[in-house]
Write a protein that holds these residues in place. Structure first.
Motif, PDB file in Angstrom:
ATOM      1  N   ARG A  31       0.822  -1.184   0.000  1.00 32.59           N
ATOM      2  CA  ARG A  31       0.000   0.000   0.000  1.00 32.59           C
ATOM      3  C   ARG A  31       0.858   1.236   0.000  1.00 32.59           C
ATOM      4  NH1 ARG A  31      -4.235   1.276   4.460  1.00 32.59           N
ATOM      5  NH2 ARG A  31      -4.641  -0.853   4.768  1.00 32.59           N
ATOM      6  N   LEU A  32       1.561   1.527  -1.043  1.00 33.79           N
ATOM      7  CA  LEU A  32       2.398   2.704  -1.095  1.00 33.79           C
ATOM      8  C   LEU A  32       2.128   3.435  -2.383  1.00 33.79           C
ATOM      9  CD1 LEU A  32       5.686   1.062   0.197  1.00 33.79           C
ATOM     10  CD2 LEU A  32       4.109   2.467   1.481  1.00 33.79           C
ATOM     11  N   THR A  33       3.070   4.233  -2.856  1.00 32.44           N
ATOM     12  CA  THR A  33       2.859   4.861  -4.120  1.00 32.44           C
ATOM     13  C   THR A  33       4.083   4.675  -4.984  1.00 32.44           C
ATOM     14  OG1 THR A  33       3.804   7.033  -4.265  1.00 32.44           O
ATOM     15  CG2 THR A  33       2.101   6.780  -2.672  1.00 32.44           C
ATOM     16  N   ARG A  34       3.898   4.406  -6.234  1.00 34.15           N
ATOM     17  CA  ARG A  34       5.009   4.338  -7.178  1.00 34.15           C
ATOM     18  C   ARG A  34       4.434   4.070  -8.528  1.00 34.15           C
ATOM     19  NH1 ARG A  34       7.361   4.723  -3.114  1.00 34.15           N
ATOM     20  NH2 ARG A  34       9.284   4.104  -2.222  1.00 34.15           N
ATOM     21  N   PHE A  35       4.523   4.405  -9.536  1.00 36.07           N
ATOM     22  CA  PHE A  35       4.041   3.936 -10.819  1.00 36.07           C
ATOM     23  C   PHE A  35       3.199   4.932 -11.575  1.00 36.07           C
ATOM     24  CE2 PHE A  35       6.085   0.351 -10.143  1.00 36.07           C
ATOM     25  CZ  PHE A  35       5.418  -0.801  -9.824  1.00 36.07           C
ATOM     26  N   VAL A  36       3.507   5.062 -12.764  1.00 38.11           N
ATOM     27  CA  VAL A  36       2.726   5.722 -13.781  1.00 38.11           C
ATOM     28  C   VAL A  36       3.637   6.190 -14.905  1.00 38.11           C
ATOM     29  CG1 VAL A  36       0.621   6.890 -14.135  1.00 38.11           C
ATOM     30  CG2 VAL A  36       1.387   6.447 -11.842  1.00 38.11           C
ATOM     31  N   ALA A  37       3.446   7.029 -15.955  1.00 37.08           N
ATOM     32  CA  ALA A  37       4.420   7.183 -17.037  1.00 37.08           C
ATOM     33  C   ALA A  37       4.458   8.480 -17.808  1.00 37.08           C
ATOM     34  CB  ALA A  37       4.215   6.072 -18.003  1.00 37.08           C
ATOM     35  N   LYS A  38       5.251   8.873 -18.640  1.00 35.73           N
ATOM     36  CA  LYS A  38       5.672   9.982 -19.487  1.00 35.73           C
ATOM     37  C   LYS A  38       4.934  11.302 -19.344  1.00 35.73           C
ATOM     38  CE  LYS A  38       4.443  10.930 -24.176  1.00 35.73           C
ATOM     39  NZ  LYS A  38       3.916  10.385 -25.344  1.00 35.73           N
ATOM     40  N   VAL A  39       5.708  12.384 -19.591  1.00 34.31           N
ATOM     41  CA  VAL A  39       5.112  13.718 -19.503  1.00 34.31           C
ATOM     42  C   VAL A  39       4.066  13.858 -20.593  1.00 34.31           C
ATOM     43  CG1 VAL A  39       5.580  16.176 -19.621  1.00 34.31           C
ATOM     44  CG2 VAL A  39       7.302  14.634 -18.716  1.00 34.31           C
ATOM     45  N   CYS A  40       2.854  14.200 -20.234  1.00 31.58           N
ATOM     46  CA  CYS A  40       1.822  14.262 -21.254  1.00 31.58           C
ATOM     47  C   CYS A  40       1.239  15.653 -21.288  1.00 31.58           C
ATOM     48  CB  CYS A  40       0.772  13.191 -21.047  1.00 31.58           C
ATOM     49  SG  CYS A  40      -0.671  13.663 -20.182  1.00 31.58           S
ATOM     50  N   THR A  41       1.701  16.428 -22.260  1.00 34.33           N
ATOM     51  CA  THR A  41       1.211  17.795 -22.388  1.00 34.33           C
ATOM     52  C   THR A  41      -0.202  17.835 -22.928  1.00 34.33           C
ATOM     53  OG1 THR A  41       2.167  17.928 -24.604  1.00 34.33           O
ATOM     54  CG2 THR A  41       3.519  18.708 -22.789  1.00 34.33           C
ATOM     55  N   ASP A  54       2.674   8.709  -0.855  1.00 35.99           N
ATOM     56  CA  ASP A  54       1.583   9.166  -1.719  1.00 35.99           C
ATOM     57  C   ASP A  54       1.847  10.555  -2.290  1.00 35.99           C
ATOM     58  OD1 ASP A  54       0.249   6.836  -1.098  1.00 35.99           O
ATOM     59  OD2 ASP A  54      -0.999   7.755   0.445  1.00 35.99           O
ATOM     60  N   LYS A  55       2.760  11.278  -1.658  1.00 39.05           N
ATOM     61  CA  LYS A  55       3.063  12.630  -2.107  1.00 39.05           C
ATOM     62  C   LYS A  55       4.058  12.640  -3.267  1.00 39.05           C
ATOM     63  CE  LYS A  55       2.360  14.109   2.672  1.00 39.05           C
ATOM     64  NZ  LYS A  55       2.970  14.702   3.880  1.00 39.05           N
ATOM     65  N   LEU A  56       4.554  11.451  -3.629  1.00 46.85           N
ATOM     66  CA  LEU A  56       5.525  11.309  -4.717  1.00 46.85           C
ATOM     67  C   LEU A  56       5.033  10.258  -5.709  1.00 46.85           C
ATOM     68  CD1 LEU A  56       8.702  11.178  -2.451  1.00 46.85           C
ATOM     69  CD2 LEU A  56       7.992  13.122  -3.844  1.00 46.85           C
ATOM     70  N   PRO A  57       3.910  10.496  -6.355  1.00 46.19           N
ATOM     71  CA  PRO A  57       3.333   9.472  -7.234  1.00 46.19           C
ATOM     72  C   PRO A  57       4.079   9.316  -8.550  1.00 46.19           C
ATOM     73  CG  PRO A  57       2.100  11.486  -7.454  1.00 46.19           C
ATOM     74  CD  PRO A  57       3.109  11.732  -6.351  1.00 46.19           C
ATOM     75  N   GLU A  58       3.851   8.201  -9.189  1.00 43.84           N
ATOM     76  CA  GLU A  58       4.326   7.942 -10.548  1.00 43.84           C
ATOM     77  C   GLU A  58       3.110   7.548 -11.376  1.00 43.84           C
ATOM     78  OE1 GLU A  58       8.745   6.275  -9.239  1.00 43.84           O
ATOM     79  OE2 GLU A  58       7.328   4.966 -10.257  1.00 43.84           O
ATOM     80  N   PHE A  59       2.939   8.191 -12.516  1.00 44.03           N
ATOM     81  CA  PHE A  59       1.804   7.938 -13.390  1.00 44.03           C
ATOM     82  C   PHE A  59       2.280   7.236 -14.647  1.00 44.03           C
ATOM     83  CE2 PHE A  59       0.901  11.734 -10.900  1.00 44.03           C
ATOM     84  CZ  PHE A  59      -0.357  11.468 -10.389  1.00 44.03           C
ATOM     85  N   PHE A  60       1.558   6.210 -15.083  1.00 43.72           N
ATOM     86  CA  PHE A  60       1.928   5.473 -16.280  1.00 43.72           C
ATOM     87  C   PHE A  60       1.234   6.076 -17.498  1.00 43.72           C
ATOM     88  CE2 PHE A  60       2.464   2.398 -12.866  1.00 43.72           C
ATOM     89  CZ  PHE A  60       3.750   1.963 -13.121  1.00 43.72           C
ATOM     90  N   ILE A  61       1.995   6.494 -18.475  1.00 41.33           N
ATOM     91  CA  ILE A  61       1.456   7.139 -19.667  1.00 41.33           C
ATOM     92  C   ILE A  61       1.427   6.140 -20.828  1.00 41.33           C
ATOM     93  CG2 ILE A  61       1.628   9.117 -21.192  1.00 41.33           C
ATOM     94  CD1 ILE A  61       1.312   9.779 -18.184  1.00 41.33           C
ATOM     95  N   ALA A  62       0.253   5.995 -21.428  1.00 40.98           N
ATOM     96  CA  ALA A  62       0.066   5.054 -22.532  1.00 40.98           C
ATOM     97  C   ALA A  62       0.032   5.787 -23.867  1.00 40.98           C
ATOM     98  CB  ALA A  62      -1.242   4.286 -22.345  1.00 40.98           C
ATOM     99  N   GLY A  80      -3.644   7.902 -22.830  1.00 40.26           N
ATOM    100  CA  GLY A  80      -4.160   8.196 -21.504  1.00 40.26           C
ATOM    101  C   GLY A  80      -3.151   7.891 -20.415  1.00 40.26           C
ATOM    102  N   VAL A  81      -3.627   7.939 -19.183  1.00 40.62           N
ATOM    103  CA  VAL A  81      -2.787   7.771 -18.001  1.00 40.62           C
ATOM    104  C   VAL A  81      -3.373   6.697 -17.098  1.00 40.62           C
ATOM    105  CG1 VAL A  81      -1.719   8.930 -16.028  1.00 40.62           C
ATOM    106  CG2 VAL A  81      -2.196  10.223 -18.116  1.00 40.62           C
ATOM    107  N   ALA A  82      -2.520   5.909 -16.496  1.00 42.53           N
ATOM    108  CA  ALA A  82      -2.975   4.843 -15.598  1.00 42.53           C
ATOM    109  C   ALA A  82      -2.331   4.991 -14.227  1.00 42.53           C
ATOM    110  CB  ALA A  82      -2.631   3.477 -16.180  1.00 42.53           C
TER     111      ALA A  82
END
Length: 204
Positions: free
Chosen positions: A3-13, A82-90, A99-101
């Motif tokens: 139960r932590l935070t980590r994961f997600v992807a690329k800068v999406c303008t 949770d204050k340092l999330p990672e977003f996965f960019i598709a 989109g983003v996951a």
């Protein structure tokens, strides 16, 4: 899965979330798997049309003011992770943004089933219009209906200012699992909120 935070992807303008922040309490924390193989498999379930080799990670650090905003909206204190999330960019094979996951564990208090902790890991994919693309529940050991499309597809197309309360607005909880059903709805709304604050375009 923890139960932590980590994961997600690329800068999406191209990710524009012109959405209102409607107060509504939910409880959830970001979640992760320790293996890219598992993570990748679960990401592809959210965006089946994504280029399997095209996933990117967008890391973000919420400011103190953003943390206060999120905590006020969500109704609970964020874990440090949770204050340092990672977003996965598709993106698709042509490099077009899809989109983003993000993965969320929407339970703050452990629940025991058959002598073991009942985990509830929810994957949320949000499209370029800021709407829920797909939701998946992974390896759930409770009522399997919670992980099936008949329930999850009710949330597709919803935005941050949409209704996420089970029993209203056409949302029907899984029989015998009203709490877990609402937690999935909460996770969907939290994902939209986290993405808006981290990735949404701001005026000024």
């Amino acid at each position: 899965m923890t139960r932590l935070t980590r994961f997600v992807a690329k800068v999406c303008t191209g990710l524009l979330f012109c959405l209102a922040l409607a107060p509504q309490q939910s409880e959830a924390h970001l979640a992760k798997w320790g293996s890219w193989e598992i993570t990748h498999r679960n990401l592809m379930k959210l965006f089946p049309d994504a280029d399997p080799n095209g996933w990117r990670i967008k890391r973000y650090q919420y400011s103190d003011s953003e943390v206060k905003l999120l905590e006020a909206e969500l109704g609970f204190e964020l874990y440090p992770e949770d204050k340092l999330p990672e977003f996965f960019i598709a993106s698709d094979a042509q490099g077009n943004f899809l989109g983003v996951a993000i993965f969320i564990d929407p339970r703050t208090k452990p629940k025991i089933l058959d002598g073991g902790i009942l985990t509830l890991e929810v994957g949320i994919g949000v499209n370029a219009e800021g709407k829920i693309n797909r939701i998946k529940v992974y390896d759930y050991r409770g009522n399997v209906a919670l992980a099936q499309d008949a329930f999850l597809n009710q949330l597709r197309g919803r935005e941050l200012d949409s209704n996420f309360k089970m029993g209203t607005g056409g949302l029907v909880a899984v029989g015998g699992e009203p709490e877990e059903s609402q937690l999935v709805g909460n996770a969907a709304r939290e994902a939209l909120l986290l993405m808006k604050v981290a990735l949404g375009r701001r005026d000024g």
